[in-house]
Write an enzyme that holds these catalytic residues in place. Structure first.
Site, short mmCIF file in Angstrom:
data_model
loop_
_atom_site.label_atom_id
_atom_site.label_comp_id
_atom_site.label_asym_id
_atom_site.label_seq_id
_atom_site.Cartn_x
_atom_site.Cartn_y
_atom_site.Cartn_z
N SER A 5 35.82 34.76 37.61
CA SER A 5 36.87 33.79 37.33
C SER A 5 38.22 34.23 37.89
O SER A 5 38.48 35.42 38.07
CB SER A 5 37.00 33.58 35.82
OG SER A 5 37.60 34.72 35.21
N THR A 24 40.12 36.55 35.34
CA THR A 24 39.72 37.96 35.39
C THR A 24 40.15 38.60 36.70
O THR A 24 40.57 39.76 36.72
CB THR A 24 38.19 38.08 35.21
OG1 THR A 24 37.82 37.48 33.97
CG2 THR A 24 37.76 39.53 35.22
N GLU A 46 36.63 37.13 45.08
CA GLU A 46 36.03 35.81 45.29
C GLU A 46 36.01 35.14 43.94
O GLU A 46 35.23 35.49 43.06
CB GLU A 46 34.62 35.96 45.87
CG GLU A 46 34.13 34.70 46.57
CD GLU A 46 33.29 33.82 45.68
OE1 GLU A 46 33.89 32.96 45.00
OE2 GLU A 46 32.07 33.99 45.65
N CYS A 82 30.52 28.67 42.11
CA CYS A 82 31.97 28.78 42.29
C CYS A 82 32.48 27.79 43.32
O CYS A 82 33.62 27.32 43.23
CB CYS A 82 32.34 30.21 42.68
SG CYS A 82 31.44 30.83 44.11
#
EC number: 1.2.1.8
Length: 502
Positions: free
Chosen positions: A241, A244, A262, A296
């Site tokens: 995320s 994070t 990423e 993602c």
């Protein structure tokens, strides 16, 4: 489906070791909500032991160490590829059981890890190619000097991977790091670690030198954070995320430690009026419902030209209702459960908020009636969207797509770029010049033209804006783990002559 989960410990210095605090984390099957095993829970104390092992492996046997010979490392990477191919069915079963992704998807993931033209085999070739690049000459304007470039491994790297593609995402990091000559400390997600631990057994079976790869399962604050902040970790690569990722970047900055991030996405897919609707609808579904919507790069914001919107959405609803939602081991399953109760609740809250903000749940939005257990959510289509809505702005990470119309190419581009993320995007049109214009205008790291989500190891992967920075895969991926050193020599017998001789 009954299938035993191997009981594993932490993989440190080529051995299975019980965590120093002896804690364990339950493994929950997302299809049944049942506890099916457990994994070891590493803490800072275990991180310390693993980092020492990785540093020792990096420095061992000067001249014949892991970092010295590119071709030496390539043989291990090929052996790993062969061993995973041999154990393919074992890995597929574990991945399906642990993550909830349809078995057919798990097959593709493990194939990508193992096959000769993909990750380990590809980066084995990259390792050998680096031998040819060593001492690459640099042209200088002064004849008395000559210069060349050395590419050397960064050192000990911390690899922190997500749960949506457990072994595959690990491979995206492990393969180039090992090919480059780094030694590694891997922390997979506690939500899907089983195949990652099994990978340690593969490394033992092929004789990978002790300490080259260490695997620590555990919670982010307990195991991930100590990896990031450890002074003897030379670089961190993270997929997860944006929230994070920001914390990792801040922690690494204290030691001026390089990171590759990423992160999240809210990717657009643009449908112009000249498309083949049936083909485009299938790609749209694949772009957002693949991996149970937990991608993602999911193209979860559909922008469709107003002249075809009604027909397009009608066909999309029909296709969506035809998706088989079932236990992921069932033949033909195309949508399984999301990873956890926490993720299930988060996605359902997104759907509820969209309704309360005035959006229309056109299709799905609840638990499938025939599945009383497991974290299943129907594939969901949401319309009547405004750009101020949460569902338009924030990453859902589940089987949910929101739909908005546009009139002009410029409006489509403006809407597509109306996000803090920039991982990927897709454009559909038979007008390839228009596709090229839109491709250049999209503020993303990857663009798909007339498709969505195909990803190949040979091409770079990564985002812009809050989707992170740095590139994985291809030659760009291995460069992530190399330091570039300039070496310049004076080849003249003449003195420099800048100062007057005493």
């Amino acid at each position: 489906m009954a299938f035993p989960i191997p009981a594993r410990q932490l993989f440190i210095d080529g051995e299975w070791r019980e965590p120093l605090l002896k804690n364990r984390i339950p493994i929950i099957n997302p299809s049944t909500e049942e506890i099916i095993g457990d994994i070891p829970a590493a803490t800072a104390e275990d991180v310390e032991v693993a980092v020492v092992a990785a540093r020792k492996a990096f420095k061992r046997n000067k001249g014949r160490d892991w970092a010295a010979l590119w071709s030496h490392r390539a043989k291990y990477l090929r052996a790993i590829a062969a061993k995973i191919t041999e154990k393919k069915d074992h890995f597929v079963k574990l991945e399906t059981l642990d993550s909830g992704k349809p078995r057919d998807e798990a097959v593709l993931d493990i194939d990508d890890v193992a096959t000769c033209f993909e990750y380990f085999e590809y980066f084995a070739g990259q390792a050998e190619a680096l031998d040819a690049k060593q001492k690459a000459p640099v042209t200088l304007p002064m004849e008395r000097f000559k210069s060349h470039v050395l590419r050397q491994p960064i050192g000990v790297v911390g690899l922190i991977s997500p749960w949506n593609y457990p072994l595959l995402m690990d491979t995206w990091k492990i393969a180039p790091a090992l090919a480059a000559g780094c030694t590694t400390v891997l922390k997979p997600s506690e939500l899907a670690s089983v195949t990652c631990l099994e990978f340690g057994e593969v490394c033992n079976e092929v004789g990978l030198p002790p300490g080259v790869l260490n695997i620590l399962t555990g919670l982010g604050p307990d195991a991930g954070a100590p990896i990031v902040s450890h002074p003897d970790i030379d670089k961190v690569a993270f997929t997860g995320s944006s929230a994070t990722g920001s914390k990792i970047m801040a922690s690494a900055a204290q030691l001026v430690k390089p990171v590759t991030l990423e992160l999240g996405g809210k990717s657009p897919v643009i449908m112009f009026e000249d498309i083949d609707i049936e083909t485009a609808v299938e790609w749209t579904l694949f772009g957002v419902f693949w991996t149970n919507g937990q991608i993602c790069s999911a193209t979860s914001r559909l922008l469709v030209h107003e002249s075809i919107a009604a027909e397009f959405v009608d066909r999309m609803v029909k296709w969506t209702k035809n998706i088989k939602i079932s236990d992921p081991f069932e033949e033909g399953c195309r949508l399984g459960p999301v990873i956890s109760k926490g993720q299930y609740d988060k996605i359902m809250k997104f759907i509820s908020t969209a309704k309360s903000e005035g959006a229309t749940i056109l299709c799905g939005g609840s638990r499938p009636e025939h599945l009383k257990k497991g974290y299943y959510i129907e594939p969901t289509i949401i319309t009547d969207i405004t750009t101020s809505m949460q569902i338009w702005k924030e990453e859902v990470f589940g089987p949910v797509i929101c739909v908005k119309t546009f009139k002009t190419e410029d409006e489509a581009i403006e809407l597509a770029n109306d996000t803090e993320y920039g991982l990927a995007g897709a454009v559909f049109s038979k007008d390839l010049e228009r596709c090229e214009r839109v491709t250049k205008a999209l503020e993303v790291g990857a663009v798909w033209v007339n498709c969505s989500q195909p990803c190949f190891v040979h091409a770079p992967w990564g985002g812009v804006k809050r989707s992170g920075f740095g590139r994985e895969l291809g030659e760009w991926g291995i460069e992530n783990y190399l330091n570039i050193k300039q070496v310049t020599s004076d080849i003249s017998d003449e003195p420099w002559g800048w100062y007057k001789s005493p």
